[in-house]
Design a protein around this motif. Sequence first.
Motif, mmCIF file in Angstrom:
data_model
loop_
_atom_site.group_PDB
_atom_site.id
_atom_site.type_symbol
_atom_site.label_atom_id
_atom_site.label_comp_id
_atom_site.label_asym_id
_atom_site.label_seq_id
_atom_site.Cartn_x
_atom_site.Cartn_y
_atom_site.Cartn_z
ATOM 1 N N THR A 223 0.827 -1.212 0.000
ATOM 2 C CA THR A 223 0.000 0.000 0.000
ATOM 3 C C THR A 223 0.858 1.256 0.000
ATOM 4 O OG1 THR A 223 -1.743 -1.189 1.186
ATOM 5 C CG2 THR A 223 -1.835 1.218 1.224
ATOM 6 N N ALA A 224 1.969 1.209 0.722
ATOM 7 C CA ALA A 224 2.856 2.373 0.822
ATOM 8 C C ALA A 224 3.401 2.785 -0.540
ATOM 9 C CB ALA A 224 4.010 2.076 1.780
ATOM 10 N N PHE A 225 3.562 1.831 -1.432
ATOM 11 C CA PHE A 225 4.068 2.124 -2.777
ATOM 12 C C PHE A 225 3.141 3.104 -3.486
ATOM 13 C CE2 PHE A 225 4.055 1.206 -7.341
ATOM 14 C CZ PHE A 225 5.398 1.236 -7.665
ATOM 15 N N PHE A 226 1.837 2.825 -3.439
ATOM 16 C CA PHE A 226 0.875 3.682 -4.128
ATOM 17 C C PHE A 226 0.590 4.964 -3.339
ATOM 18 C CE2 PHE A 226 -0.010 -0.490 -6.037
ATOM 19 C CZ PHE A 226 0.150 -0.143 -7.372
ATOM 20 N N GLN A 227 0.753 4.923 -2.037
ATOM 21 C CA GLN A 227 0.620 6.148 -1.242
ATOM 22 C C GLN A 227 1.692 7.142 -1.648
ATOM 23 O OE1 GLN A 227 0.788 4.633 2.780
ATOM 24 N NE2 GLN A 227 -1.451 4.524 2.953
ATOM 25 N N GLU A 228 2.918 6.675 -1.799
ATOM 26 C CA GLU A 228 4.014 7.548 -2.230
ATOM 27 C C GLU A 228 3.781 8.042 -3.656
ATOM 28 O OE1 GLU A 228 7.602 5.349 -1.729
ATOM 29 O OE2 GLU A 228 7.400 5.224 0.457
ATOM 30 N N PHE A 229 3.240 7.148 -4.487
ATOM 31 C CA PHE A 229 2.930 7.513 -5.866
ATOM 32 C C PHE A 229 1.948 8.694 -5.900
ATOM 33 C CE2 PHE A 229 -0.465 6.984 -9.033
ATOM 34 C CZ PHE A 229 0.227 7.150 -10.213
ATOM 35 N N TRP A 230 0.846 8.583 -5.151
ATOM 36 C CA TRP A 230 -0.167 9.638 -5.149
ATOM 37 C C TRP A 230 0.335 10.917 -4.492
ATOM 38 C CZ3 TRP A 230 -4.181 10.351 -8.048
ATOM 39 C CH2 TRP A 230 -4.788 9.251 -8.659
ATOM 40 N N GLU A 231 1.104 10.785 -3.433
ATOM 41 C CA GLU A 231 1.676 11.971 -2.794
ATOM 42 C C GLU A 231 2.551 12.735 -3.774
ATOM 43 O OE1 GLU A 231 3.736 10.645 0.658
ATOM 44 O OE2 GLU A 231 1.897 10.114 1.757
ATOM 45 N N CYS A 232 3.285 12.003 -4.591
ATOM 46 C CA CYS A 232 4.184 12.627 -5.561
ATOM 47 C C CYS A 232 3.404 13.400 -6.620
ATOM 48 C CB CYS A 232 5.067 11.568 -6.210
ATOM 49 S SG CYS A 232 6.183 12.205 -7.488
ATOM 50 N N ILE A 233 2.458 12.752 -7.289
ATOM 51 C CA ILE A 233 1.774 13.419 -8.396
ATOM 52 C C ILE A 233 0.791 14.481 -7.911
ATOM 53 C CG2 ILE A 233 2.097 11.468 -9.949
ATOM 54 C CD1 ILE A 233 -0.812 10.687 -9.494
ATOM 55 N N LEU A 234 0.208 14.298 -6.715
ATOM 56 C CA LEU A 234 -0.702 15.321 -6.197
ATOM 57 C C LEU A 234 0.046 16.586 -5.780
ATOM 58 C CD1 LEU A 234 -3.231 13.189 -4.113
ATOM 59 C CD2 LEU A 234 -3.662 14.406 -6.270
ATOM 60 N N SER A 235 1.352 16.441 -5.523
ATOM 61 C CA SER A 235 2.167 17.608 -5.183
ATOM 62 C C SER A 235 2.639 18.341 -6.433
ATOM 63 C CB SER A 235 3.379 17.178 -4.345
ATOM 64 O OG SER A 235 4.296 16.439 -5.126
ATOM 65 N N GLY A 236 2.252 17.820 -7.608
ATOM 66 C CA GLY A 236 2.618 18.471 -8.865
ATOM 67 C C GLY A 236 3.891 17.945 -9.494
ATOM 68 N N LYS A 237 4.461 16.900 -8.907
ATOM 69 C CA LYS A 237 5.711 16.351 -9.429
ATOM 70 C C LYS A 237 5.443 15.177 -10.366
ATOM 71 C CE LYS A 237 8.198 17.545 -5.173
ATOM 72 N NZ LYS A 237 8.919 17.006 -3.993
ATOM 73 N N THR A 238 6.449 14.865 -11.160
ATOM 74 C CA THR A 238 6.381 13.713 -12.049
ATOM 75 C C THR A 238 6.914 12.490 -11.320
ATOM 76 O OG1 THR A 238 6.636 15.046 -14.044
ATOM 77 C CG2 THR A 238 7.209 12.723 -14.223
ATOM 78 N N TRP A 239 6.206 11.384 -11.461
ATOM 79 C CA TRP A 239 6.620 10.132 -10.809
ATOM 80 C C TRP A 239 7.098 9.157 -11.870
ATOM 81 C CZ3 TRP A 239 5.200 5.019 -11.296
ATOM 82 C CH2 TRP A 239 5.584 4.157 -10.262
ATOM 83 N N ARG A 240 8.134 8.414 -11.529
ATOM 84 C CA ARG A 240 8.590 7.343 -12.427
ATOM 85 C C ARG A 240 8.918 6.104 -11.617
ATOM 86 N NH1 ARG A 240 12.507 7.381 -17.736
ATOM 87 N NH2 ARG A 240 12.097 5.197 -18.280
ATOM 88 N N GLY A 241 8.503 4.962 -12.116
ATOM 89 C CA GLY A 241 8.786 3.714 -11.427
ATOM 90 C C GLY A 241 8.328 2.528 -12.236
ATOM 91 N N GLU A 242 8.608 1.356 -11.703
ATOM 92 C CA GLU A 242 8.215 0.113 -12.358
ATOM 93 C C GLU A 242 7.036 -0.494 -11.613
ATOM 94 O OE1 GLU A 242 11.701 -2.316 -12.436
ATOM 95 O OE2 GLU A 242 12.709 -1.074 -13.940
ATOM 96 N N ILE A 243 6.001 -0.871 -12.360
ATOM 97 C CA ILE A 243 4.778 -1.396 -11.759
ATOM 98 C C ILE A 243 4.433 -2.750 -12.380
ATOM 99 C CG2 ILE A 243 2.315 -1.014 -11.381
ATOM 100 C CD1 ILE A 243 2.787 1.942 -11.509
ATOM 101 N N CYS A 244 4.066 -3.671 -11.509
ATOM 102 C CA CYS A 244 3.591 -4.978 -11.970
ATOM 103 C C CYS A 244 2.069 -4.956 -11.982
ATOM 104 C CB CYS A 244 4.091 -6.083 -11.036
ATOM 105 S SG CYS A 244 3.519 -7.737 -11.520
ATOM 106 N N ASN A 245 1.476 -5.188 -13.137
ATOM 107 C CA ASN A 245 0.022 -5.201 -13.288
ATOM 108 C C ASN A 245 -0.475 -6.596 -13.639
ATOM 109 O OD1 ASN A 245 -0.391 -2.443 -12.789
ATOM 110 N ND2 ASN A 245 -0.027 -1.897 -14.919
#
Length: 199
Positions: A42-64
């Motif tokens: 869960t923390a992975f996506f929490q950090e993801f949302w915190e990043c983009i909601l702050s106006g920053k660009t996020w980059r990472g590898e995701i398993c779907n």
Amino acid sequence: SVADINGKIVAVSDEFCRISKYSREELIGKTHAIVNSNTHPTAFFQEFWECILSGKTWRGEICNRAKDKSLYWVDSVVAPLPAEDDEERLFFSIRWDITEQKQLHRDALHAQALLDRSEELSGVGTWELDLQTNELYWSNETLRIHGLEQGQTPSLDEAITYYAPEARPIVLSAVNQAMGAGSTWDFELPLITQSGERI
């Protein structure tokens, strides 16, 4: 793909449909939870949302997880699009399929683990020299044999000193011939440990 402030998908590319195996109609209006593989905490996506909601660009590898339950990996870049009102903010995602690279990496790790275990059981170490860079690789068992810790791989010049003094000219000559002419060799030579004990 493009998603709104609530994470709902508002636009998808043909490639997203292809890799996820969902149709455009099945994806529009859903969140990316539709492809969530539960691989990431869960923390992975929490950090993801915190990043983009702050106006920053996020980059990472995701398993779907695709519609057929198969897993796939993407290298993702997610960036917020300019908007006057936060409620109208959209997020643009670009993804590259890296599933094959991930599988190759897993295969390599598995093969290395098998090699390490085989060396440990047999008491035989291996080493490899990159003739272009002079970078030397010693396996874990080779390190153990010579009394070194993991991660202590010596340079080529240092490695020669782990042969007994009388064997070093032979090894140096063989290495030079290999580097110059691609010659091979097969010797049985005395070795020494880091403490100077003969093997």
